[in-house]
Design an enzyme around this catalytic site. Sequence first.
Site, PDB file in Angstrom:
ATOM      1  N   GLY A  56      22.114  -6.323  -5.527  1.00 55.09           N
ATOM      2  CA  GLY A  56      21.313  -7.794  -5.344  1.00 55.09           C
ATOM      3  C   GLY A  56      19.952  -8.558  -5.916  1.00 55.09           C
ATOM      4  O   GLY A  56      19.527  -9.285  -5.598  1.00 55.09           O
ATOM      5  N   GLY A  57      20.147  -8.394  -7.493  1.00 53.36           N
ATOM      6  CA  GLY A  57      19.315  -8.699  -7.854  1.00 53.36           C
ATOM      7  C   GLY A  57      17.877  -8.510  -7.328  1.00 53.36           C
ATOM      8  O   GLY A  57      17.320  -7.754  -6.888  1.00 53.36           O
ATOM      9  N   THR A  93      24.308  -1.218 -13.758  1.00 56.23           N
ATOM     10  CA  THR A  93      24.706  -2.879 -13.716  1.00 56.23           C
ATOM     11  C   THR A  93      25.151  -3.563 -14.710  1.00 56.23           C
ATOM     12  O   THR A  93      24.707  -3.324 -16.049  1.00 56.23           O
ATOM     13  CB  THR A  93      23.677  -3.729 -13.419  1.00 56.23           C
ATOM     14  OG1 THR A  93      24.108  -5.291 -12.838  1.00 56.23           O
ATOM     15  CG2 THR A  93      21.853  -3.841 -14.055  1.00 56.23           C
ATOM     16  N   SER A 135      13.617  -4.628 -14.357  1.00 48.28           N
ATOM     17  CA  SER A 135      14.606  -4.287 -13.591  1.00 48.28           C
ATOM     18  C   SER A 135      13.965  -4.067 -11.895  1.00 48.28           C
ATOM     19  O   SER A 135      13.140  -3.932 -12.203  1.00 48.28           O
ATOM     20  CB  SER A 135      15.285  -2.833 -13.972  1.00 48.28           C
ATOM     21  OG  SER A 135      16.820  -2.650 -12.748  1.00 48.28           O
ATOM     22  N   ASP A 168      17.773 -10.886 -17.772  1.00 50.05           N
ATOM     23  CA  ASP A 168      15.906  -9.607 -17.100  1.00 50.05           C
ATOM     24  C   ASP A 168      15.022  -9.932 -17.771  1.00 50.05           C
ATOM     25  O   ASP A 168      13.629  -9.828 -17.636  1.00 50.05           O
ATOM     26  CB  ASP A 168      16.382  -8.242 -16.596  1.00 50.05           C
ATOM     27  CG  ASP A 168      17.313  -8.282 -15.707  1.00 50.05           C
ATOM     28  OD1 ASP A 168      17.061 -10.048 -15.603  1.00 50.05           O
ATOM     29  OD2 ASP A 168      17.684  -7.598 -15.095  1.00 50.05           O
ATOM     30  N   THR A 224      25.632  -5.573  -9.200  1.00 51.17           N
ATOM     31  CA  THR A 224      25.256  -4.631  -9.682  1.00 51.17           C
ATOM     32  C   THR A 224      26.304  -3.278  -8.502  1.00 51.17           C
ATOM     33  O   THR A 224      26.725  -4.022  -7.645  1.00 51.17           O
ATOM     34  CB  THR A 224      23.890  -4.662  -9.506  1.00 51.17           C
ATOM     35  OG1 THR A 224      23.011  -5.387 -10.438  1.00 51.17           O
ATOM     36  CG2 THR A 224      23.372  -2.576  -9.447  1.00 51.17           C
TER      37      THR A 224
HETATM   38  O1  DON Z   1      18.119  -5.469 -13.010  1.00 54.09           O
HETATM   39  C1  DON Z   1      18.068  -5.471 -12.579  1.00 54.09           C
HETATM   40  O2  DON Z   1      17.339  -6.206 -11.359  1.00 54.09           O
HETATM   41  C2  DON Z   1      19.256  -7.098 -12.816  1.00 54.09           C
HETATM   42  N1  DON Z   1      19.973  -7.171 -13.385  1.00 54.09           N
HETATM   43  C3  DON Z   1      19.879  -6.655 -11.159  1.00 54.09           C
HETATM   44  C4  DON Z   1      20.992  -7.436 -11.462  1.00 54.09           C
HETATM   45  C5  DON Z   1      21.768  -7.301  -9.682  1.00 54.09           C
HETATM   46  O3  DON Z   1      21.638  -6.591  -9.072  1.00 54.09           O
HETATM   47  C6  DON Z   1      22.725  -8.309  -9.708  1.00 54.09           C
HETATM   48  N2  DON Z   1      24.206  -8.173  -8.431  1.00 54.09           N
HETATM   49  N3  DON Z   1      24.395  -7.903  -7.199  1.00 54.09           N
END
Ligand code: DON
Length: 570
Positions: A474-475, A400, A453, A424, A382
Amino acid sequence: MKTHLKFSVFLIILLCGQMAHSAAIIEGQRMVPAQSKDGMVVTSHFLATESALEVLEKGGNAIDAAVTAAFSLAVTQPRSGNIGGGGFMLISSEQKDEVAAIDYREKAPAAASRDMFLDEQGNAVSDRSRYSHLASGVPGTVAGLALALEKFGTISLKEAMAPAIKLAEKGFIVTPRFSNGLKKKEKMLKKWDSSKKIFYKPDGSYYEPGDLFVQPELAETLKRISKNGIKEFYQGKTAELLVAEMKKHGGLITMEDMKNYQPVIREPVHGNYRGYDIYSMSPPSSGGTHVVQILNILEGYPVSEYGHNSAKTIHLMAEAMKRAYADRSHYLGDSDFVKIPLKGITSKKYAAALRQQIDPEKAKPSKDIVPGKPQPYESNETTHFSVVDKWGNAVSNTYTINFSYGSGIVVEGAGFLLNNEMDDFSAKPGVPNAYGLLGGEANKIEPDKRMLSSMSPTIVKKDGKNFLVTGSPGGSRIITTTLQVIMNVIDHGLNIKSAVSAPRVHHQWLPDEIRIEEGISPDTINMLEEMGHTVKQKSSMGAIQSIMIKDGIMYGGADPRRSTSLAAGL
Ligand code: DON
């Protein structure tokens, strides 16, 4: 871009190495200051920062500059910048005293179904939800950016896209980060001919730092969109190429799905923390809800007195985070499909009740924590960027394709990567997604539904004025990364660069551990362990690109965790 600006940016990167985020004063050269009165852009790629800054320079507003940054990142940072994914944009207008949230999250295709990622034995097959054509949701980025421009911008889509088209067509010089990223993901990307031919040289060798990277297919796609508008992406040749890619490899997205995609303008989540107004992303992101919830819990403690990253402060933060992530697993999903007790979860009363459960000296094991009982309804690689202008507009945007390089699949003939956002969703209750997040009924797969998300683009206002514009990739760590920058500024009085750079901590209920970055002292770790916490130091978390506005001065804080980040003001 003017040659002198290009040279000074290059020099900054050389000077700062891994921390390309501050001003360089070079005699006879223009400054690229990280503080300004007239406009500021902070992104994870210096070429995107420059493109957007030029839009501001020519008199465009923050929204115009943000859309230019987004399209430029889609070219210069294909691991996360995208047109094949989705995201969320918060826009604050001081003049109108309004904060709007644009939801351009991907949607499940109409043929998606709850058990689509389960095998015959009922086990979740993560390769299907992560690395196959089934992994992609219907992309929302192009529609979302166009909507932002139409409703809040002043320039045409053509003008906003021009820098990106130039970067794709003429190419740009490969950085070490760009080259390393592609080396690391070679196996995933070379699996698909359409991806291999874009990201590796014709003989299969790597692009090395200093090489020129040109993307003719992507340039053509962007040109078509620029000429014919979003209809091209959703109904024109680009849609046809995407759907042909799906048909060839057993994916689900149809022309009908593309045509039906619509972004939505939503009310952001609004909270209050120690006299500051917090605006952040509402469902289908869980981000804003839990940023506000955790702040509400922590407001009851004198954390500034306890000190930044002290054991006592980290303990309370971890305990608050556990409760929020437990609630996330149960209550959060796409609010167009499920009822979410949003007001209850973000209320001060519920925060007070959760605070009652927190022992100030002792960790409560996550297995003994279950989702709480907020007031029921009244009737989740992202990249983030932040932009402000001199008219009081602020844009906080996180978008993302999920993993670094998404599903790894480039649409043949169109030159862009497809997301793997379907991961997700909760493939099966109790089975964690790639970020270890659990979900249940509320986040089950349904046709046309948006997957939950954690993205948390946030704007903090003080007395009606934009004060802090922030957000991160950062997920699952996005929520806690954003939270800590807010706390670092409000509670601990850190300046924006320190707030962004400071070591971070994270707890997501399960796994029951406080994840820490390098930089938390050994004696702090010992004290936390004595309180009953398991503490694990892992790789860095997030890349938070922030702007703080104080006394009319805009201060940029680019995250040193990404070597290409750049904050630059007019
Ligand atoms: O929407 C979300 O929460 C995840 N798909 C975000 C993924 C993400 O931040 C990966 N990056 N480091």
